[in-house]
Scaffold this motif. Structure first.
Motif, PDB file in Angstrom:
ATOM      1  N   LEU A  53       0.824  -1.206   0.000  1.00 12.89           N
ATOM      2  CA  LEU A  53       0.000   0.000   0.000  1.00 12.89           C
ATOM      3  C   LEU A  53       0.862   1.261   0.000  1.00 12.89           C
ATOM      4  CD1 LEU A  53      -2.925  -0.913   2.429  1.00 12.89           C
ATOM      5  CD2 LEU A  53      -3.073  -0.506  -0.030  1.00 12.89           C
ATOM      6  N   SER A  54       1.995   1.199   0.697  1.00  8.37           N
ATOM      7  CA  SER A  54       2.870   2.368   0.710  1.00  8.37           C
ATOM      8  C   SER A  54       3.404   2.669  -0.678  1.00  8.37           C
ATOM      9  CB  SER A  54       4.024   2.154   1.699  1.00  8.37           C
ATOM     10  OG  SER A  54       4.763   0.999   1.362  1.00  8.37           O
ATOM     11  N   SER A  55       3.631   1.640  -1.494  1.00  2.00           N
ATOM     12  CA  SER A  55       4.091   1.855  -2.868  1.00  2.00           C
ATOM     13  C   SER A  55       2.988   2.471  -3.723  1.00  2.00           C
ATOM     14  CB  SER A  55       4.555   0.528  -3.483  1.00  2.00           C
ATOM     15  OG  SER A  55       5.647  -0.013  -2.773  1.00  2.00           O
ATOM     16  N   VAL A  56       1.730   2.093  -3.457  1.00  2.00           N
ATOM     17  CA  VAL A  56       0.604   2.704  -4.176  1.00  2.00           C
ATOM     18  C   VAL A  56       0.491   4.177  -3.798  1.00  2.00           C
ATOM     19  CG1 VAL A  56      -1.888   2.666  -4.528  1.00  2.00           C
ATOM     20  CG2 VAL A  56      -0.622   0.521  -4.336  1.00  2.00           C
ATOM     21  N   MET A 143      -6.203   9.420   1.023  1.00  3.51           N
ATOM     22  CA  MET A 143      -4.984  10.212   1.087  1.00  3.51           C
ATOM     23  C   MET A 143      -4.595  10.776  -0.283  1.00  3.51           C
ATOM     24  SD  MET A 143      -3.177   7.542   3.709  1.00  3.51           S
ATOM     25  CE  MET A 143      -1.567   8.263   3.926  1.00  3.51           C
ATOM     26  N   ILE A 144      -4.739   9.967  -1.327  1.00  2.00           N
ATOM     27  CA  ILE A 144      -4.404  10.446  -2.671  1.00  2.00           C
ATOM     28  C   ILE A 144      -5.366  11.558  -3.090  1.00  2.00           C
ATOM     29  CG2 ILE A 144      -4.342   9.783  -5.107  1.00  2.00           C
ATOM     30  CD1 ILE A 144      -3.285   7.061  -4.226  1.00  2.00           C
ATOM     31  N   ALA A 145      -6.653  11.392  -2.768  1.00  2.00           N
ATOM     32  CA  ALA A 145      -7.630  12.436  -3.092  1.00  2.00           C
ATOM     33  C   ALA A 145      -7.308  13.726  -2.338  1.00  2.00           C
ATOM     34  CB  ALA A 145      -9.040  11.960  -2.746  1.00  2.00           C
ATOM     35  N   ALA A 146      -6.897  13.593  -1.076  1.00  2.00           N
ATOM     36  CA  ALA A 146      -6.549  14.775  -0.291  1.00  2.00           C
ATOM     37  C   ALA A 146      -5.328  15.472  -0.874  1.00  2.00           C
ATOM     38  CB  ALA A 146      -6.288  14.382   1.161  1.00  2.00           C
ATOM     39  N   ALA A 147      -4.389  14.691  -1.408  1.00  2.00           N
ATOM     40  CA  ALA A 147      -3.182  15.276  -1.991  1.00  2.00           C
ATOM     41  C   ALA A 147      -3.505  16.090  -3.239  1.00  2.00           C
ATOM     42  CB  ALA A 147      -2.178  14.184  -2.325  1.00  2.00           C
ATOM     43  N   ARG A 148      -4.604  15.744  -3.927  1.00  2.00           N
ATOM     44  CA  ARG A 148      -4.985  16.490  -5.127  1.00  2.00           C
ATOM     45  C   ARG A 148      -5.530  17.874  -4.775  1.00  2.00           C
ATOM     46  NH1 ARG A 148      -7.907  11.548  -6.820  1.00  2.00           N
ATOM     47  NH2 ARG A 148      -6.489  10.277  -8.066  1.00  2.00           N
ATOM     48  N   VAL A 154      -0.325  16.255   8.059  1.00  2.00           N
ATOM     49  CA  VAL A 154       0.355  15.876   9.300  1.00  2.00           C
ATOM     50  C   VAL A 154       0.147  14.384   9.498  1.00  2.00           C
ATOM     51  CG1 VAL A 154       0.364  16.058  11.813  1.00  2.00           C
ATOM     52  CG2 VAL A 154       0.191  18.115  10.420  1.00  2.00           C
ATOM     53  N   VAL A 155       1.218  13.667   9.752  1.00  2.00           N
ATOM     54  CA  VAL A 155       1.148  12.244  10.076  1.00  2.00           C
ATOM     55  C   VAL A 155       1.506  12.095  11.545  1.00  2.00           C
ATOM     56  CG1 VAL A 155       2.083   9.956   9.627  1.00  2.00           C
ATOM     57  CG2 VAL A 155       1.745  11.552   7.736  1.00  2.00           C
ATOM     58  N   ILE A 156       0.647  11.416  12.280  1.00  2.00           N
ATOM     59  CA  ILE A 156       0.903  11.165  13.705  1.00  2.00           C
ATOM     60  C   ILE A 156       1.416   9.740  13.839  1.00  2.00           C
ATOM     61  CG2 ILE A 156      -0.111  11.079  16.014  1.00  2.00           C
ATOM     62  CD1 ILE A 156      -2.278  13.005  15.020  1.00  2.00           C
ATOM     63  N   GLY A 157       2.665   9.592  14.244  1.00  2.00           N
ATOM     64  CA  GLY A 157       3.266   8.281  14.423  1.00  2.00           C
ATOM     65  C   GLY A 157       4.535   8.119  13.622  1.00  2.00           C
ATOM     66  N   GLY A 158       5.651   7.820  14.301  1.00  2.00           N
ATOM     67  CA  GLY A 158       6.941   7.668  13.646  1.00  2.00           C
ATOM     68  C   GLY A 158       7.399   6.236  13.572  1.00  2.00           C
ATOM     69  N   GLY A 159       6.445   5.284  13.509  1.00  2.00           N
ATOM     70  CA  GLY A 159       6.779   3.890  13.280  1.00  2.00           C
ATOM     71  C   GLY A 159       6.834   3.599  11.796  1.00  2.00           C
ATOM     72  N   LEU A 160       6.829   2.302  11.450  1.00  2.00           N
ATOM     73  CA  LEU A 160       6.921   1.913  10.043  1.00  2.00           C
ATOM     74  C   LEU A 160       5.790   2.506   9.216  1.00  2.00           C
ATOM     75  CD1 LEU A 160       7.903  -1.828  10.536  1.00  2.00           C
ATOM     76  CD2 LEU A 160       9.338  -0.075   9.487  1.00  2.00           C
ATOM     77  N   LEU A 161       4.549   2.344   9.680  1.00  2.00           N
ATOM     78  CA  LEU A 161       3.415   2.838   8.899  1.00  2.00           C
ATOM     79  C   LEU A 161       3.429   4.353   8.773  1.00  2.00           C
ATOM     80  CD1 LEU A 161       0.368   0.647  10.026  1.00  2.00           C
ATOM     81  CD2 LEU A 161       1.479   0.687   7.802  1.00  2.00           C
ATOM     82  N   GLY A 162       3.738   5.033   9.863  1.00  2.00           N
ATOM     83  CA  GLY A 162       3.748   6.489   9.833  1.00  2.00           C
ATOM     84  C   GLY A 162       4.781   7.045   8.873  1.00  2.00           C
ATOM     85  N   LEU A 163       5.974   6.461   8.877  1.00  2.00           N
ATOM     86  CA  LEU A 163       7.028   6.939   7.980  1.00  2.00           C
ATOM     87  C   LEU A 163       6.673   6.667   6.522  1.00  2.00           C
ATOM     88  CD1 LEU A 163      10.172   5.871  10.015  1.00  2.00           C
ATOM     89  CD2 LEU A 163       9.381   8.202   9.592  1.00  2.00           C
ATOM     90  N   GLU A 164       6.106   5.483   6.252  1.00  2.00           N
ATOM     91  CA  GLU A 164       5.740   5.173   4.872  1.00  2.00           C
ATOM     92  C   GLU A 164       4.583   6.057   4.401  1.00  2.00           C
ATOM     93  OE1 GLU A 164       5.138   0.965   4.910  1.00  2.00           O
ATOM     94  OE2 GLU A 164       7.238   0.555   5.370  1.00  2.00           O
ATOM     95  N   ALA A 165       3.654   6.373   5.307  1.00  2.00           N
ATOM     96  CA  ALA A 165       2.576   7.300   4.947  1.00  2.00           C
ATOM     97  C   ALA A 165       3.131   8.685   4.646  1.00  2.00           C
ATOM     98  CB  ALA A 165       1.546   7.367   6.076  1.00  2.00           C
ATOM     99  N   TRP A 167       6.147   9.532   3.644  1.00  2.00           N
ATOM    100  CA  TRP A 167       6.907   9.539   2.397  1.00  2.00           C
ATOM    101  C   TRP A 167       5.973   9.471   1.192  1.00  2.00           C
ATOM    102  CZ3 TRP A 167      10.819  11.283   0.188  1.00  2.00           C
ATOM    103  CH2 TRP A 167      11.322  10.744  -1.003  1.00  2.00           C
ATOM    104  N   GLY A 168       4.927   8.648   1.279  1.00  2.00           N
ATOM    105  CA  GLY A 168       3.978   8.559   0.176  1.00  2.00           C
ATOM    106  C   GLY A 168       3.287   9.881  -0.091  1.00  2.00           C
ATOM    107  N   LEU A 169       2.876  10.578   0.967  1.00  2.00           N
ATOM    108  CA  LEU A 169       2.216  11.875   0.796  1.00  2.00           C
ATOM    109  C   LEU A 169       3.198  12.911   0.256  1.00  2.00           C
ATOM    110  CD1 LEU A 169       0.100  11.873   4.060  1.00  2.00           C
ATOM    111  CD2 LEU A 169      -0.784  11.776   1.724  1.00  2.00           C
ATOM    112  N   LYS A 170       4.449  12.806   0.681  1.00  3.43           N
ATOM    113  CA  LYS A 170       5.466  13.714   0.133  1.00  3.43           C
ATOM    114  C   LYS A 170       5.621  13.470  -1.368  1.00  3.43           C
ATOM    115  CE  LYS A 170       8.699  16.812   0.317  1.00  3.43           C
ATOM    116  NZ  LYS A 170       8.343  18.219   0.569  1.00  3.43           N
TER     117      LYS A 170
END
Length: 822
Positions: A53-56, A143-148, A154-165, A167-170
């Motif tokens: 999902l992070s790659s998507v 998230m993709i719709a919000a990016a448009r 803001v991402v809350i959480g610096g674990g694996l999921l938070g970091l991948e989220a 980076w994907g939004l970036k």
């Protein structure tokens, strides 16, 4: 004497995720005829790779590409899939389950694989629109719709999921801030030094960090507007993603009276206290442990399938776990202990801060007990093998931290080259951690199925099909197995999972074999899926449209929703309508028609676009035909603001009005747009014409830009003002308006014929080189004229407005005689 066949047992699987379906896959191999299988899934999708999902989100893969088992797979294996209908009740006495829709089915054996839920802390404002988790396809789409539409997240959480989220939004173009409660990132997977290096690297990539940050409130009344931290700091945002962790989804099991603690309690055979009910995945608790990584889930699926197939001796033991971060260009690995646990433990570290390399080993009793690696992880599999097998490392202890080559040489063994090291791995060595694939499974599939390509290995074993970090090892195994017969692909990647062929090869074959329909292409070139997918069908539709203008009939089923509806779908389900304004020029009749349409249909928002047009926002789907009918009546056609097509031709007022203008840029822009409108391309195309070198129309960041000078016109190509800014390259200078149109048509046709679908002009020019473009468009006059002629020929069939039989013929301006008739 007639034998009555033994009736199959009924197996119900509650959960269509990775653990449950891996169990079913293993069961089909062990006992393919033992059960009639029904699968309930809460999501309206077939089984997909949640790891990817992070790659998507990052735009590296499509949703279609992460599907593990298609709907056809379920049908081929006789499995009934009930998707989008979660099970809400389990009656153990009646041995039935009931879904949300009211469907009740009996079972003989039940497998619960309900996975996990995102942790949702009691933060005020958490339920506001504009907040979401990062757990499933629906979250990614949000998230993709919000990016448009939004600029900040803001991402809350610096674990694996938070970091991948984050980076994907970036990668989606948002400005991203990450809030983490702890002082360093990935504190469960990395020690403080590695976590600090990771934060430094990601900070350099544009992500802002707020460590030691406790979120006190999500701001906003109608929707999320940011977050407030406990120390009073406020971070503005249009999107807030909560990714602080997961908890087992035990609701169904608890309501049915099964033994639950943090997860559904299971024994070593993955059975619950009810002998006919099994459970696997993130929902289970085994010997006091719950699971959030994929490796133990694959082992659970293996053991549970064996139990269901009748092997009562199969038992589960949690394997050693390792972690990798799925952010392109960031190499992180950890396994086992992060630090010494008692005075007898040893810690050995290697650090090169300038190169961003850090390595740490935890030794316990002469064996590797933990590994932390950052920046250079080539030896990760070897260290992990030492850890899993409990290898005595005394002979190489002093050089172990320097990596496999140095350590093995120092111990008296020959330093292995990469291929020898791969060959030396045991068949049980895990190659693909994401999908739990060992070396023996890969080499066995290569030999038994005569596989010769990486894509074939991925299709049959799933090795390297998720994060891709093991791709090099899988290719190495192919090379070892095939020897001189293996040729690592040096060309383009396959279009999608439906075919091994790349875009360029498919385009060549369409012309060489005179293939004139999508089914013909798929049949002739051996598509593995009869209907193709969302990646290849739009590409094939475009390639055929480009190859056979006037002969090939555009396939609406193979277009994205925006192109089918001739409008841009918005996040609330309404549409945006953009009528074309030639060169940004309008008049009272057109403005009056727009105003009347806005009032007549109650369109809530009207906006001037960056391309000098007017955007009507909030049009309901059922209104689209009537809106376009009324605009057509005023002579206005679609602006193709939705399409892989010509979007806009931006102009300044030029010499007609501006005291600095050297040429009539407005008339030139109108003529260019009249010539090029309606043309379909591999991706969106934008043009601009500036009336002097001051470049007010920003022509030097467009796909084709024209800048007026005293002696004529400068022509520029390959610009892109998107996420990755690229200025144009100067193609040439010309003297006359006729030449501008000819060179433009030739350039666009060359792009249409040679670029890959979804490739903008900027990467296309970089891939083939500016000299290639100049050779075809500038230096070879015969080639240029032929390209331009093919472009005009295609335009005869392309310039038809989708909502009208023919476009109204408004005055084309000074160069109208150069524009082809319809």
């Amino acid at each position: 004497m007639n034998m009555i066949p033994r009736q199959r047992q009924r197996l119900l699987v509650v959960g269509n995720g990775m653990a449950g379906m891996r169990t079913v896959e293993n069961l089909l191999r062990l006992a393919p005829h033992r059960y009639d299988i029904t699968v309930f899934g809460a999501e309206p999708h077939p089984n997909y790779d949640r790891i990817a999902l992070s790659s998507v989100l990052a735009g590296e893969k499509s949703l279609e590409e992460i599907v593990i088992n298609s709907r056809d797979w379920y049908a081929e294996n006789g499995i009934r899939l009930i998707a989008g209908d979660p099970v809400v009740a389990l009656d153990r006495a009646a041995r039935t389950v009931t879904s949300a829709s009211g469907l009740t089915l009996p079972y003989d054996r039940l497998l619960i694989a309900t996975g996990s839920k995102p942790l949702a802390p009691p933060i005020p404002g958490l339920g506001l629109p504009g907040t979401c988790a990062f757990r499933d396809i629906a979250d990614v789409e949000t998230m993709i719709a919000a990016a448009r539409s939004g600029r900040r997240a803001v991402v809350i959480g610096g674990g694996l999921l938070g970091l991948e989220a984050a980076w994907g939004l970036k990668r989606q173009g948002m400005s991203v801030a990450l809030v983490h409660l702890m002082p360093t990132l990935l504190e469960r997977q990395l020690d403080a030094t590695a976590g600090t290096l990771l934060q430094r690297d990601l900070d350099g990539r544009g992500i802002a960090f707020f460590t030691n940050g406790q979120t006190e409130q999500i701001l906003g009344s109608e929707r999320a507007e940011g977050v407030r931290l406990a120390d009073g700091r406020e971070i503005p945002a249009e999107l807030v993603v909560v990714a602080i962790g997961i908890r087992p989804n035990i609701d169904l099991a608890r309501a049915a009276g099964l033994d639950v603690n943090r997860g559904i309690v299971v024994d070593d055979g993955l059975r619950t206290e009810d002998p006919d009910i099994f459970a696997v995945g993130e929902c289970v608790e085994h010997r006091g442990q719950v699971f959030g990584l994929v490796a133990p889930l694959w082992e659970q699926a293996k053991v549970c399938a064996a139990q269901l197939a009748g092997d009562a001796a199969a038992t589960y033991a949690t394997p050693p776990l390792s972690t990798r971060l799925k952010i392109t260009g960031v190499d992180v690995f950890s396994a086992g202990a992060l630090a010494a646990a008692d005075p007898a433990d040893e810690e050995i570290t290697f650090q090169d801060i300038a190169r961003g390399i850090y390595r740490k080993l935890v030794l316990r009793g002469g064996k590797v007990a933990g590994v932390v690696m950052y920046g250079e992880v080539a030896d990760a599999a070897w260290y992990f093998q030492l850890l899993r097998e409990g290898t005595d490392i005394a002979a190489m202890r002093d050089t172990l931290i320097l990596g496999r080559a140095v350590a093995t040489a120092a111990s008296g063994a020959a330093a292995p080259d990469p291929s020898a090291a791969l060959a030396a791995l045991p068949e049980t060595a895990e190659i693909c951690g994401c999908n739990g694939v060992c070396k023996g499974a890969i080499t066995g599939a290569i030999a038994d199925l005569r596989l010769t390509t990486l894509e074939a290995v991925r299709a049959h074993t799933k090795a390297s099909a998720s994060c891709g970090s093991c791709t090099g090892q899988v290719e190495g195994l192919l090379a070892l197995a095939l020897g001189g017969d293996y040729a690592k692909p040096a060309g383009e990647k396959p279009m999608c999972k439906c075919t091994p062929h790349g875009h360029d090869h498919v385009r060549r074959e369409i012309l060489a074999r005179a293939l004139r329909s999508i089914p013909a292409v798929m049949q002739e070139l051996g598509w593995t899926r009869p209907e193709g997918c969302a990646s290849c069908r739009p590409a094939l539709n475009y390639y055929l449209l480009c190859a056979w203008p006037g002969e090939y009939e555009d396939d609406a089923r193979s277009r994205f929703v925006n192109e089918r509806m001739h409008a841009n779908i918005q996040k609330d389900g309404t549409y945006s309508v953009i009528p074309r304004m030639w060169g940004g020029v309008t008049n009272a009749k057109e403005l009056r028609a727009i105003a009347e349409v806005v009032e007549r249909y109650g369109i809530p928002s009207v906006k001037v676009t960056g391309g000098q047009r007017i955007d009507l926002l909030g049009v309901r789907r059922e209104q689209l035909p009537d809106v376009w009918r009324d605009l057509n009546a005023a002579g206005m056609v679609s602006g193709h603001g939705y399409g892989k097509a010509l979007r806009t031709v931006k102009t300044c007022v030029g010499s007609e009005w501006c005291r600095f203008g050297t040429q009539d840029s407005t008339a030139m822009g109108v003529a260019l747009e009249r010539m090029t409108w309606g043309s379909w391309h591999p991706h969106k195309v934008k043009l601009a014409v500036s009336g002097c070198p001051r470049n007010c129309a920003e022509a030097t960041i467009k796909d084709f830009g024209v800048v007026a000078v005293e002696s004529g016109w400068e022509l520029h190509v390959g610009g892109n003002a998107g996420i990755h800014l690229r200025g144009t390259d100067l193609l040439c200078k010309v003297s006359t308006p006729e030449e501008v149109l000819e060179y433009c048509g030739a350039f666009l046709q060359l792009y249409r014929e040679e670029a890959r679908y979804l490739e903008r002009t900027a990467p296309w020019v970089e891939r083939l080189g500016l000299e290639h473009v100049k050779a075809r468009v500038v230096e070879d006059a015969e080639s240029r004229r032929a390209l331009h002629a093919r472009f005009l020929h295609a335009q005869r069939f392309a310039q038809k407005d989708p909502w009208a039989e023919r476009a109204a013929g408004a005055d084309a301006g000074a160069f109208s005689t150069l524009v082809p008739a319809e």
